[in-house]
Design an enzyme around this catalytic site. Structure first.
Site, PDB file in Angstrom:
ATOM      1  N   SER A 143     123.532  36.861 -27.464  1.00 44.05           N
ATOM      2  CA  SER A 143     124.872  36.800 -26.886  1.00 44.05           C
ATOM      3  C   SER A 143     125.267  38.215 -26.497  1.00 44.05           C
ATOM      4  CB  SER A 143     125.844  36.271 -27.945  1.00 44.05           C
ATOM      5  OG  SER A 143     127.183  36.497 -27.567  1.00 44.05           O
ATOM      6  N   TYR A 156     129.811  35.599 -36.386  1.00 43.48           N
ATOM      7  CA  TYR A 156     129.032  35.404 -35.155  1.00 43.48           C
ATOM      8  C   TYR A 156     128.463  36.735 -34.657  1.00 43.48           C
ATOM      9  CZ  TYR A 156     128.033  33.473 -30.466  1.00 43.48           C
ATOM     10  OH  TYR A 156     127.422  33.051 -29.308  1.00 43.48           O
TER      11      TYR A 156
HETATM   12  P1  NAD Z   1     126.606  23.948 -27.723  1.00 47.90           P
HETATM   13  O1  NAD Z   1     127.629  23.710 -28.785  1.00 47.90           O
HETATM   14  O2  NAD Z   1     126.722  23.217 -26.431  1.00 47.90           O
HETATM   15  O3  NAD Z   1     125.150  23.711 -28.298  1.00 47.90           O
HETATM   16  C1  NAD Z   1     124.789  24.087 -29.586  1.00 47.90           C
HETATM   17  C2  NAD Z   1     123.575  23.291 -29.997  1.00 47.90           C
HETATM   18  O4  NAD Z   1     123.243  23.661 -31.347  1.00 47.90           O
HETATM   19  C3  NAD Z   1     123.834  21.776 -30.020  1.00 47.90           C
HETATM   20  O5  NAD Z   1     122.665  21.116 -29.590  1.00 47.90           O
HETATM   21  C4  NAD Z   1     124.102  21.483 -31.482  1.00 47.90           C
HETATM   22  O6  NAD Z   1     123.828  20.152 -31.870  1.00 47.90           O
HETATM   23  C5  NAD Z   1     123.133  22.474 -32.106  1.00 47.90           C
HETATM   24  N1  NAD Z   1     123.410  22.740 -33.503  1.00 47.90           N
HETATM   25  C6  NAD Z   1     124.557  23.166 -34.083  1.00 47.90           C
HETATM   26  N2  NAD Z   1     124.401  23.250 -35.413  1.00 47.90           N
HETATM   27  C7  NAD Z   1     123.132  22.868 -35.677  1.00 47.90           C
HETATM   28  C8  NAD Z   1     122.372  22.756 -36.873  1.00 47.90           C
HETATM   29  N3  NAD Z   1     122.881  23.039 -38.084  1.00 47.90           N
HETATM   30  N4  NAD Z   1     121.095  22.334 -36.768  1.00 47.90           N
HETATM   31  C9  NAD Z   1     120.553  22.017 -35.570  1.00 47.90           C
HETATM   32  N5  NAD Z   1     121.214  22.132 -34.413  1.00 47.90           N
HETATM   33  C10 NAD Z   1     122.502  22.542 -34.473  1.00 47.90           C
HETATM   34  O7  NAD Z   1     126.637  25.524 -27.493  1.00 47.90           O
HETATM   35  P2  NAD Z   1     125.995  26.487 -26.395  1.00 47.90           P
HETATM   36  O8  NAD Z   1     127.115  27.232 -25.780  1.00 47.90           O
HETATM   37  O9  NAD Z   1     125.025  25.784 -25.532  1.00 47.90           O
HETATM   38  O10 NAD Z   1     125.274  27.512 -27.366  1.00 47.90           O
HETATM   39  C11 NAD Z   1     123.870  27.637 -27.474  1.00 47.90           C
HETATM   40  C12 NAD Z   1     123.549  29.037 -27.922  1.00 47.90           C
HETATM   41  O11 NAD Z   1     124.006  29.967 -26.946  1.00 47.90           O
HETATM   42  C13 NAD Z   1     124.204  29.448 -29.238  1.00 47.90           C
HETATM   43  O12 NAD Z   1     123.298  30.195 -30.025  1.00 47.90           O
HETATM   44  C14 NAD Z   1     125.354  30.316 -28.789  1.00 47.90           C
HETATM   45  O13 NAD Z   1     125.729  31.250 -29.772  1.00 47.90           O
HETATM   46  C15 NAD Z   1     124.736  30.975 -27.576  1.00 47.90           C
HETATM   47  N6  NAD Z   1     125.700  31.542 -26.644  1.00 47.90           N
HETATM   48  C16 NAD Z   1     126.606  30.741 -26.017  1.00 47.90           C
HETATM   49  C17 NAD Z   1     127.506  31.314 -25.145  1.00 47.90           C
HETATM   50  C18 NAD Z   1     128.531  30.503 -24.429  1.00 47.90           C
HETATM   51  O14 NAD Z   1     129.431  31.110 -23.844  1.00 47.90           O
HETATM   52  N7  NAD Z   1     128.446  29.201 -24.417  1.00 47.90           N
HETATM   53  C19 NAD Z   1     127.486  32.696 -24.923  1.00 47.90           C
HETATM   54  C20 NAD Z   1     126.547  33.479 -25.577  1.00 47.90           C
HETATM   55  C21 NAD Z   1     125.663  32.887 -26.436  1.00 47.90           C
END
Ligand code: NAD
Length: 261
Positions: A143, A156
């Site tokens: 991130s 985080y």
């Molecule tokens: P999202 O909530 O759409 O997806 C998260 C995924 O993780 C889902 O499939 C959920 O079921 C899974 N998950 C959560 N807890 C879990 C567990 N205990 N065991 C197994 N699976 C689990 O979120 P996203 O935005 O797609 O995030 C994905 C990654 O990207 C994360 O690591 C997040 O920190 C990172 N990220 C997101 C953003 C953003 O702006 N969306 C920015 C930077 C980084």
């Protein structure tokens, strides 16, 4: 297709960025194992959709990324069902927004476990196979918060900075084995994770929804646009290509200029 005969595991891929990465790798011909929580029928529809759309094999393992033994068992399951895991995408992640003095202990523990320790467990379990075949790609969805901080996101930011350190360490250990390890560091990507943190941020900062979107989220991104899941997935596909074989230990920003400021 450039990734035919490759076997990929993408954690947290029932939604958002992970699902887009799993589909993009499958589009390039890789068999994939998806993972994550959600409605069983929707997950199965997602799995079948990958098989139908791209003519690859897709599996689902529901391992809870907060449980180390389950995480390692998932890699064993992937090795057994697909063959050696040669692409590993550590993407599962959760968020909690709260002032540090009110930060719930269980949220701290869960975020460190899911956003950081799960990657240690998957990498630990997948590396022997990658080393033996002298090819592998480890991609960690970090991130912008692996590079800079924001208030109210202590767990985080700590987990993501840790993930960046883990990535660099693993890259050095595997540098002569044809295995690369890199972070992709998105800014704000429009996914359920972002949507869900709006109410808590409204509370923590005493703001309206519009203020959170414009004055907290997009204020950080000079382009004033959200990153898309497909843009992140394209970068993951590139890191799996031969063209990217000399990119290792890198932390690649895809954040609309956020961390340039
Ligand atoms: P999202 O909530 O759409 O997806 C998260 C995924 O993780 C889902 O499939 C959920 O079921 C899974 N998950 C959560 N807890 C879990 C567990 N205990 N065991 C197994 N699976 C689990 O979120 P996203 O935005 O797609 O995030 C994905 C990654 O990207 C994360 O690591 C997040 O920190 C990172 N990220 C997101 C953003 C953003 O702006 N969306 C920015 C930077 C980084």
């Amino acid at each position: 297709m450039s990734l035919a005969k490759r076997h990929a595991v993408v954690t947290g891929s029932t939604s958002g960025i992970g699902l887009a990465i799993a589909r993009a790798l499958a589009k390039e011909g890789a068999d994939v194992m998806i993972n994550g929580f959600g409605d069983a029928k929707a997950i199965e529809a997602g799995r079948v959709g990958i098989e139908k759309d791209f003519g690859v094999k897709a599996f689902y393992n529901g391992a809870d990324m907060s449980k180390g033994a389950d995480v390692e068992a998932m890699i064993a399951d992937a090795n057994a069902k697909m063959g050696t895991v040669d692409i590993l995408v550590n993407n599962a992640g959760i968020q909690h927004v709260s002032p540090i003095e009110e930060f719930p202990l269980e949220k701290w523990d869960a975020i460190i476990a899911i956003n950081l320790s799960s990657a240690f467990h998957t990498i630990r379990a997948a590396v022997p196979g990658m080393k033996a075949q002298k090819w592998g790609r480890i991609i960690n969805t970090a991130s912008a918060h692996s590079l800079v901080a924001s208030p109210f996101k202590s767990a985080y930011v700590s987990a993501k900075h840790g993930l960046a350190g883990l990535t660099k360490t693993v890259a050095l250990e595997l540098a002569t084995f044809g295995v690369t390890a890199n972070c992709i560091s998105p800014g704000y990507v429009w996914t359920p994770l972002v949507e869900n943190q709006i109410p808590d941020t409204m509370k923590a900062r005493r703001m309206t929804r519009e203020q959170v979107i414009n004055d907290v989220m997009l204020v950080a991104q000079p382009t004033k646009q959200f990153v898309t899941v497909d843009q992140v997935a394209s970068l993951a596909v590139y890191l799996c290509s031969d063209a990217a074989s000399q990119i290792t230990g890198a932390n690649l920003s895809i954040d609309g200029g956020w961390t340039a400021a």
